[in-house]
Design a protein around this motif. Structure first.
Motif, PDB file in Angstrom:
ATOM      1  N   TYR A 200      31.199  41.845  37.796  1.00  0.00           N
ATOM      2  CA  TYR A 200      32.242  41.092  38.683  1.00  0.00           C
ATOM      3  C   TYR A 200      33.225  40.932  36.692  1.00  0.00           C
ATOM      4  N   GLY A 201      32.662  41.064  36.051  1.00  0.00           N
ATOM      5  CA  GLY A 201      33.805  41.141  35.072  1.00  0.00           C
ATOM      6  C   GLY A 201      33.446  39.872  33.699  1.00  0.00           C
ATOM      7  N   ILE A 202      32.478  39.281  34.218  1.00  0.00           N
ATOM      8  CA  ILE A 202      31.906  37.933  33.981  1.00  0.00           C
ATOM      9  C   ILE A 202      31.106  37.734  32.626  1.00  0.00           C
ATOM     10  N   ASN A 203      31.410  36.941  31.375  1.00  0.00           N
ATOM     11  CA  ASN A 203      30.850  37.519  30.680  1.00  0.00           C
ATOM     12  C   ASN A 203      29.639  35.668  30.277  1.00  0.00           C
ATOM     13  N   ILE A 204      28.584  36.773  30.609  1.00  0.00           N
ATOM     14  CA  ILE A 204      27.253  35.662  30.807  1.00  0.00           C
ATOM     15  C   ILE A 204      26.664  35.173  30.131  1.00  0.00           C
TER      16      ILE A 204
ATOM     17  N   ALA B  24      33.529  32.652  30.861  1.00  0.00           N
ATOM     18  CA  ALA B  24      34.785  33.662  30.129  1.00  0.00           C
ATOM     19  C   ALA B  24      34.443  34.400  30.958  1.00  0.00           C
ATOM     20  N   LEU B  25      35.436  35.489  30.440  1.00  0.00           N
ATOM     21  CA  LEU B  25      35.715  36.941  31.066  1.00  0.00           C
ATOM     22  C   LEU B  25      35.836  38.529  30.412  1.00  0.00           C
ATOM     23  N   ASN B  26      34.437  39.186  30.510  1.00  0.00           N
ATOM     24  CA  ASN B  26      35.099  40.146  29.684  1.00  0.00           C
ATOM     25  C   ASN B  26      36.106  41.169  30.405  1.00  0.00           C
ATOM     26  N   ASP B  27      36.855  41.171  31.157  1.00  0.00           N
ATOM     27  CA  ASP B  27      37.580  42.382  32.155  1.00  0.00           C
ATOM     28  C   ASP B  27      37.668  41.759  33.918  1.00  0.00           C
ATOM     29  N   SER B  28      38.513  41.357  33.400  1.00  0.00           N
ATOM     30  CA  SER B  28      39.662  40.837  34.247  1.00  0.00           C
ATOM     31  C   SER B  28      40.138  41.019  36.029  1.00  0.00           C
ATOM     32  N   SER B  29      40.151  42.517  35.633  1.00  0.00           N
ATOM     33  CA  SER B  29      40.320  43.085  36.916  1.00  0.00           C
ATOM     34  C   SER B  29      39.011  43.359  37.709  1.00  0.00           C
TER      35      SER B  29
ATOM     36  N   TYR C 254      39.503  33.683  31.678  1.00  0.00           N
ATOM     37  CA  TYR C 254      38.866  32.979  32.355  1.00  0.00           C
ATOM     38  C   TYR C 254      39.146  32.681  33.724  1.00  0.00           C
ATOM     39  N   LEU C 255      38.224  32.466  33.918  1.00  0.00           N
ATOM     40  CA  LEU C 255      38.197  32.731  36.177  1.00  0.00           C
ATOM     41  C   LEU C 255      37.226  30.678  35.872  1.00  0.00           C
ATOM     42  N   CYS C 256      38.182  30.397  37.076  1.00  0.00           N
ATOM     43  CA  CYS C 256      37.754  29.194  37.158  1.00  0.00           C
ATOM     44  C   CYS C 256      37.225  28.809  39.202  1.00  0.00           C
TER      45      CYS C 256
END
Length: 448
Positions: free
Chosen positions: A85-89, A109-114, A155-157
């Motif tokens: 999902y592109g999330i920087n866990i 935080a996101l690594n890859d928003s696509s 970012y993801l909210c």
């Protein structure tokens, strides 16, 4: 002369190239994109979570209790899903909530928003979806999940609850160089930065008790969920251990416990006055004379509730003699009643306070015993500076203890709060609950 001309031409060419590079790629210009922390909104409760560390700590509970979710809560599984999902866990997650937990959110935080589209597709399987737009940012609404989602390049909210608009406005239109003061305070608490979960609240529900803010940090063992807390006051709160602390002896059948052994000097501090005002306000619901209680209280109070105790109950029956004249026959029968015991210390052996209870009609005599509101009949005894009440006999003994604690049973889960120590402006404590029953209780909570 020719060499000077060549040097001048070289400098001009280099300067021209530099200008082109600066304009084209933005070299030496400041990035105007807000950081993750600068997107975080104010809330009643805010927190920072180290996700992978938390998962590793929870694993011991999940495995011991063989919970089905354990297969989906391993570090490896979460890393693979987050990557999809592109999330920087591996980065910290930030959560925020109102005090009653009806509106909660998290910023990741996101690594890859696509790749976020894959998460959106997953959520669509469990809910209808509509899309709105705020500036250049799309907002995804999932009605059945009561959740909205928005994201940007890094970012993801996610927000659960109805009051999402001011949150998303803040997150989407965050200002570069500005972090909300409440988050600055959380991130500046150096001694707690290694905690897996760190929460902070400056809500009015904290302030009305005389404290500026509270912090909470989570950890667990295989058998218990544990939350360390700190209550911070702006001035000295006055809490310290009483010189001669005593409490009622505890029993295995105990379901409720309240022990306070503190120096009465706290009553003269701003924090102490705020606490007394709140407790007095609560007591007014049953006309409890809180002002008189605190005026005469010496700082020691112990209450135990739970189980059954034996007591003798007076039985009065009417019989008739040989001439059919009615006569009363008094007998005593041993019966079991709910176990209640309370002991409190007073500067005048409770005389003024007890008299006020009689005046208010909260305490009344029945023979040689008394009754408080709808309690079982209580035996009463003065023990030097203590006044003891108990529904059973013999009356329980007082034992020396330094414990300041509260325990109650909530839906078959024993929750225990211990005030472990005091510094001039901080009250330190620990909340604990058995892991198995606490997890069962959490599963019953309706989060909608």
């Amino acid at each position: 002369m020719k060499s000077l001309n060549k040097g001048f031409v070289f400098i001009v060419l280099f300067a021209t190239l530099a200008v082109i590079l600066i304009i084209r790629f933005g070299f030496f210009t400041e990035d105007d994109k807000p950081s993750l922390q600068e997107r975080l909104p104010n809330a009643d409760l805010i927190g920072r979570i180290k996700l992978l560390d938390l998962v590793d700590e929870l694993d011991v509970i999940l495995q011991k209790n063989k919970l089905p979710i354990r297969e989906f809560a391993s570090s490896d599984y979460l890393l693979s899903r987050a990557k999809a999902y592109g999330i920087n866990i591996k980065s910290d997650a930030y959560l925020f909530s109102d005090f009653d937990m009806k509106n909660t959110g998290v910023v990741l935080a996101l690594n890859d928003s696509s790749k976020v589209i894959h998460l959106i597709e997953l959520m669509k399987r469990n809910s209808s979806m509509r899309i709105t737009q705020e500036g250049e940012t799309f907002i995804y609404h999932f009605k059945e999940l009561n959740t909205v989602l928005c994201y940007g390049e890094d970012y993801l909210c996610l927000h659960r609850g109805k009051n999402y608009d001011p949150v998303l406005q803040y997150v989407i239109h965050a200002k570069k160089g500005y972090t909300h003061p409440v988050w600055e305070r959380l991130l500046a608490i150096k001694p707690l930065q290694n905690e897996k979960v760190l929460l902070l609240s400056e809500n009015s529900n904290i302030k009305k008790w005389g404290f500026e803010y509270a912090t909470f940090s989570y950890h667990n063992t295989a058998d218990s969920l544990l939350v360390d807390f700190q209550l911070h006051s702006s001035e000295a709160h006055g809490f310290k251990l009483n010189n001669h602390p005593k409490s009622l002896n505890t029993t295995k059948s105990m379901q409720k416990l309240l022990n306070f052994n503190i120096d009465p000097g706290f009553k003269n501090t701003p924090t102490g006055k705020a606490i007394i005002a709140q407790l007095t306000k609560i007591g007014q619901k049953i006309s409890f004379p809180g002002a008189v209680f605190f005026e005469t209280w010496n700082g020691n109070l112990s209450l135990i509730e739970g189980g059954k105790v034996n007591t003798k109950e007076k039985i009065v029956t009417t019989e008739f003699d040989e001439d059919f004249n009615p006569i009363e026959v008094v007998d005593f029968k041993t019966v079991q009643v709910p176990g209640y015991s309370v002991a409190f210390g007073s500067v005048d052996k409770g005389k003024k306070f007890i008299q006020k209870l009689y005046t208010k009609g909260l305490l009344r005599d029945e023979g040689q015993q008394c009754r408080f509101l709808y309690s079982p009949l209580l035996h009463r005894k003065n023990d030097k500076e203590y006044l003891l009440f108990s529904s059973g006999t013999p009356l329980p003994k007082l034992v020396a203890t330094s414990k300041n604690a509260i325990q109650w049973n909530f839906k078959s889960t024993n929750i225990h709060v211990v005030f472990t120590s005091f510094s001039p402006k901080v009250v330190y404590g620990l909340i604990s609950a058995p892991a198995k029953s606490a997890l069962q209780l959490l599963q019953q909570i309706k989060w909608n």
